[in-house]
Design an enzyme around this catalytic site. Structure first.
Site, PDB file in Angstrom:
ATOM      1  N   GLN A 163      59.703 -12.456  -3.037  1.00 48.01           N
ATOM      2  CA  GLN A 163      58.296 -12.128  -2.801  1.00 48.01           C
ATOM      3  C   GLN A 163      58.167 -10.782  -2.099  1.00 48.01           C
ATOM      4  O   GLN A 163      59.120 -10.258  -1.550  1.00 48.01           O
ATOM      5  CB  GLN A 163      57.641 -13.243  -1.989  1.00 48.01           C
ATOM      6  CG  GLN A 163      57.537 -14.521  -2.793  1.00 48.01           C
ATOM      7  CD  GLN A 163      56.995 -15.698  -1.996  1.00 48.01           C
ATOM      8  OE1 GLN A 163      56.732 -15.609  -0.813  1.00 48.01           O
ATOM      9  NE2 GLN A 163      56.836 -16.832  -2.677  1.00 48.01           N
ATOM     10  N   ARG A 164      56.986 -10.220  -2.187  1.00 49.33           N
ATOM     11  CA  ARG A 164      56.646  -8.921  -1.579  1.00 49.33           C
ATOM     12  C   ARG A 164      57.396  -7.764  -2.236  1.00 49.33           C
ATOM     13  O   ARG A 164      57.738  -6.778  -1.597  1.00 49.33           O
ATOM     14  CB  ARG A 164      56.902  -8.924  -0.076  1.00 49.33           C
ATOM     15  CG  ARG A 164      56.220 -10.049   0.651  1.00 49.33           C
ATOM     16  CD  ARG A 164      55.177  -9.527   1.587  1.00 49.33           C
ATOM     17  NE  ARG A 164      54.518 -10.613   2.286  1.00 49.33           N
ATOM     18  CZ  ARG A 164      53.257 -10.953   2.066  1.00 49.33           C
ATOM     19  NH1 ARG A 164      52.544 -10.309   1.195  1.00 49.33           N
ATOM     20  NH2 ARG A 164      52.718 -11.943   2.736  1.00 49.33           N
ATOM     21  N   ARG A 165      57.668  -7.909  -3.532  1.00 49.83           N
ATOM     22  CA  ARG A 165      58.325  -6.846  -4.297  1.00 49.83           C
ATOM     23  C   ARG A 165      57.468  -6.386  -5.471  1.00 49.83           C
ATOM     24  O   ARG A 165      57.939  -5.642  -6.316  1.00 49.83           O
ATOM     25  CB  ARG A 165      59.670  -7.332  -4.840  1.00 49.83           C
ATOM     26  CG  ARG A 165      60.675  -7.682  -3.779  1.00 49.83           C
ATOM     27  CD  ARG A 165      61.993  -8.038  -4.404  1.00 49.83           C
ATOM     28  NE  ARG A 165      62.946  -8.513  -3.414  1.00 49.83           N
ATOM     29  CZ  ARG A 165      64.208  -8.768  -3.690  1.00 49.83           C
ATOM     30  NH1 ARG A 165      64.670  -8.606  -4.900  1.00 49.83           N
ATOM     31  NH2 ARG A 165      65.010  -9.206  -2.754  1.00 49.83           N
TER      32      ARG A 165
ATOM     33  N   ILE B  79      51.721 -19.272 -11.868  1.00 46.20           N
ATOM     34  CA  ILE B  79      52.541 -18.095 -11.564  1.00 46.20           C
ATOM     35  C   ILE B  79      53.257 -18.377 -10.250  1.00 46.20           C
ATOM     36  O   ILE B  79      52.664 -18.924  -9.315  1.00 46.20           O
ATOM     37  CB  ILE B  79      51.699 -16.797 -11.493  1.00 46.20           C
ATOM     38  CG1 ILE B  79      52.613 -15.587 -11.298  1.00 46.20           C
ATOM     39  CG2 ILE B  79      50.624 -16.879 -10.443  1.00 46.20           C
ATOM     40  CD1 ILE B  79      51.928 -14.250 -11.523  1.00 46.20           C
ATOM     41  N   LEU B  80      54.530 -18.047 -10.232  1.00 46.02           N
ATOM     42  CA  LEU B  80      55.327 -18.282  -9.028  1.00 46.02           C
ATOM     43  C   LEU B  80      56.413 -17.224  -8.925  1.00 46.02           C
ATOM     44  O   LEU B  80      57.143 -16.989  -9.890  1.00 46.02           O
ATOM     45  CB  LEU B  80      55.971 -19.677  -9.084  1.00 46.02           C
ATOM     46  CG  LEU B  80      56.923 -20.045  -7.945  1.00 46.02           C
ATOM     47  CD1 LEU B  80      56.183 -20.108  -6.613  1.00 46.02           C
ATOM     48  CD2 LEU B  80      57.616 -21.352  -8.231  1.00 46.02           C
TER      49      LEU B  80
ATOM     50  N   SER C  12      44.863 -21.277  -7.025  1.00 48.51           N
ATOM     51  CA  SER C  12      45.291 -21.688  -5.687  1.00 48.51           C
ATOM     52  C   SER C  12      44.926 -20.567  -4.716  1.00 48.51           C
ATOM     53  O   SER C  12      44.620 -19.442  -5.136  1.00 48.51           O
ATOM     54  CB  SER C  12      46.804 -21.908  -5.668  1.00 48.51           C
ATOM     55  OG  SER C  12      47.473 -20.665  -5.809  1.00 48.51           O
TER      56      SER C  12
ATOM     57  N   GLU D 117      44.223 -19.806 -15.753  1.00 49.07           N
ATOM     58  CA  GLU D 117      43.623 -21.134 -15.626  1.00 49.07           C
ATOM     59  C   GLU D 117      42.920 -21.224 -14.281  1.00 49.07           C
ATOM     60  O   GLU D 117      43.355 -20.630 -13.306  1.00 49.07           O
ATOM     61  CB  GLU D 117      44.710 -22.219 -15.657  1.00 49.07           C
ATOM     62  CG  GLU D 117      45.138 -22.618 -17.015  1.00 49.07           C
ATOM     63  CD  GLU D 117      46.166 -23.762 -16.975  1.00 49.07           C
ATOM     64  OE1 GLU D 117      46.292 -24.462 -15.950  1.00 49.07           O
ATOM     65  OE2 GLU D 117      46.851 -23.916 -17.993  1.00 49.07           O
TER      66      GLU D 117
END
Length: 168
Positions: free
Chosen positions: A109-111, A102-103, A139, A135
């Site tokens: 980001q932060r939304r 997931i990316l 990270s 999976e």
């Protein structure tokens, strides 16, 4: 940016087949967001480029060129053609994981997009009658994201009014 780099970019934009028609099929549509499923065996170069781009942002991920057994779910702002993030799913995972990588791209980001993608992955698993998770190993960023997601889910459940509680 050099003139040569600018020329290369302009040429690429002229040749890009995804400029007007995005790859994949719409799987989720709201006024704010659209999620498209990309079957990697149909869009090999797109999938390979996304995999390489992901490696730039996530050190701990392996990069594969044969992605035929994967699907990507990309999230876009509805009506726009720039992906904001994605998750991948291995179709032949022994554990039947609902999410591989997931990316959310840095500018987006932060939304709450990571949470939306995780929620979508669980809904998708539900439609497929499959109870699963991501999976492993996660990270550090993945662990933080899942902790945030499950904390919210549990809080919502615990704070739901029950039938025996009176409402004012």
């Amino acid at each position: 940016v050099s003139s040569a780099a600018s020329d290369v970019y302009k040429r690429q934009m002229e040749l890009c087949e995804y400029q007007d028609k995005l790859p994949g099929k719409i799987k989720y549509l709201s006024p704010k967001h659209t999620i498209r499923r990309i079957k990697c065996h149909k869009h090999r170069v797109f999938a390979q480029c996304l995999s390489l781009f992901t490696k730039l942002l996530l050190d701990n991920k392996s990069t594969f060129f044969n992605l035929d057994h994967y699907e990507y779910y990309l999230i876009y702002e509805t009506g726009k053609n720039k992906p904001m993030g994605f998750f991948s799913k291995d179709l032949y995972s022994i554990e039947k994981n609902n999410l591989g990588t997931i990316l959310v791209f840095p500018p987006y980001q932060r939304r709450g997009l990571g949470t939306l993608l995780i929620e979508f992955s669980y809904k998708l698993s539900g439609f497929q009658n499959c109870i699963s998770g991501p999976e492993k190993p996660l990270s550090p960023f993945g662990t933080a994201l899942y902790m945030k997601y499950w904390s919210r889910v549990l809080c919502k459940e615990l704070l739901k009014p029950t039938a025996t509680q009176s409402t004012i």
